[in-house]
Scaffold this motif. Sequence first.
Motif, PDB file in Angstrom:
ATOM      1  N   LEU A 169       0.826  -1.202  -0.036  1.00  0.00           N
ATOM      2  CA  LEU A 169      -0.010  -0.052  -0.020  1.00  0.00           C
ATOM      3  C   LEU A 169       0.672   1.200   0.074  1.00  0.00           C
ATOM      4  N   GLN A 170       1.820   1.218   0.832  1.00  0.00           N
ATOM      5  CA  GLN A 170       3.068   2.323   0.885  1.00  0.00           C
ATOM      6  C   GLN A 170       3.590   2.605  -0.763  1.00  0.00           C
ATOM      7  N   GLN A 171       3.846   1.422  -1.368  1.00  0.00           N
ATOM      8  CA  GLN A 171       4.582   1.442  -2.566  1.00  0.00           C
ATOM      9  C   GLN A 171       3.558   2.040  -3.514  1.00  0.00           C
ATOM     10  N   THR A 172       2.229   1.848  -3.675  1.00  0.00           N
ATOM     11  CA  THR A 172       1.176   2.268  -4.572  1.00  0.00           C
ATOM     12  C   THR A 172       0.907   3.739  -4.214  1.00  0.00           C
ATOM     13  N   TRP A 176      -5.624   1.905  -2.520  1.00  0.00           N
ATOM     14  CA  TRP A 176      -6.026   0.685  -2.105  1.00  0.00           C
ATOM     15  C   TRP A 176      -6.456  -0.337  -3.335  1.00  0.00           C
ATOM     16  N   GLU A 177      -7.112   0.469  -4.396  1.00  0.00           N
ATOM     17  CA  GLU A 177      -7.509  -0.421  -5.573  1.00  0.00           C
ATOM     18  C   GLU A 177      -6.334  -0.871  -6.102  1.00  0.00           C
ATOM     19  N   GLU A 178      -5.173  -0.067  -6.496  1.00  0.00           N
ATOM     20  CA  GLU A 178      -4.038  -0.595  -7.138  1.00  0.00           C
ATOM     21  C   GLU A 178      -3.309  -1.644  -6.169  1.00  0.00           C
ATOM     22  N   THR A 179      -3.350  -1.500  -4.964  1.00  0.00           N
ATOM     23  CA  THR A 179      -2.799  -2.490  -4.031  1.00  0.00           C
ATOM     24  C   THR A 179      -3.569  -3.885  -4.207  1.00  0.00           C
ATOM     25  N   THR A 180      -4.983  -3.888  -4.090  1.00  0.00           N
ATOM     26  CA  THR A 180      -5.621  -4.974  -4.089  1.00  0.00           C
ATOM     27  C   THR A 180      -5.466  -5.515  -5.658  1.00  0.00           C
TER      28      THR A 180
END
Length: 427
Positions: A169-172, A176-180
Amino acid sequence: MLAEDFLYFIWQFQYFRADGLRTAEGETLRVIHPGYRNPDAGPDFTQARLFVGDVEWVGTVEAHVRATDWLLHRHQYDRAYDNVILHIVWSNEPAVLRRSDGSVIPTLCLSERVDLALLHRYETLLAESGAIPCAGRLGDVEPMRRMAMFDKVLLQRLERKATAVLTLLQQTGQDWEETTYQHLAMAFGFQVNAEPFGQLSRQVPLKILQKHRDSLFQLEALLFGTAGLLGHDEPDAYEAELQREYRFLAAKYQLNDTQLPPHVWKWSKLRPANFPTVRLAQFAKLLTHRESLLSMFLATDVSEHWLRFFQVTPSVYWQTHYRFGKASPKTVPILGATAAENLLINAVLPLLVAYSQYKDLPEYRERAISLLEQLPAENNRITRLWQQVAVPVRSAFDSQAAIELYKNYCLKKRCLSCQIGVNLLKK
């Protein structure tokens, strides 16, 4: 050789003769509280309380097998060890130990104060050659104590996986959508191809794929093209169409320099149903859903919903092909129930726990545990090991705990960090 774990154990539970305690420097010593085991960097115990002579001290305690290990570890130069009020050792080799300010640290040698029978039980436990060191004595442990350890390691496993999601999540950029999406992609690699799936998801952002979720063909072109899996010298008609579409989309989204080298994908020893081409086709189909990925992950605590969600039917081509250009005489099966359960365990549940921690909403953590209790136990080499020693593994909750306990305690022989091992040693 004696391990420091044994020193932690005897100090934490005070399993040594406490009468007439004196430090190596000759001062009287009385322990009020041994402190709390520190799982992080720094001294081994925190918040200890004791009297050295007539002075009460509150601080940290450090343990080493040999007194000179303090010097070998260069603690004398580390300000984190300035609050050490006692150095406990097994072998008190001559050494004057000092904090960074030059003050002397009291040392307590325990080798002459520990019951040798306790040491013998410890050495016997570590000498066991079986995969589970305490297998022969598990019957001596009360079921409630064993269950408590399973509960503990299951939560450790969930929290560790949740930490990986929060790192992503930090890297994105807290997206949250990209993380998921990236997290789900790695789960679709099923360990063997998790890393290339992760690389692929980082090369093709979700926002690009969402623009084409009405076209499964374009999603496949973007994914297979960026994966480096298009480009055979004599492609069949479908691959040739994907190649043309990929060239157009890659130019549009400036993806020409983002292709993965084909060699990153692993095929050896995989069943055809697990080939990366098949998994990519299934993944592309999942991305045609119009709902937010995150909202789908947070939507329900009914395991059957997730099993149906993951068991998608890919495009017509991938219903008859495992690889490009090689038609199968039989219909390619959809993603099986066991694989769908694996995705639920490794994709959905860590994200629920991560979201629970991030938003401080404990209901999502409880939902993850509920889903584990609904799912059948995994059947693998590790779960079978536990069943062979009469430890029941009835649900995915049990099997995930059994895997964690085996990998992070039994294999590493961390028996004295395990409630089961500690209980056996006490007996």
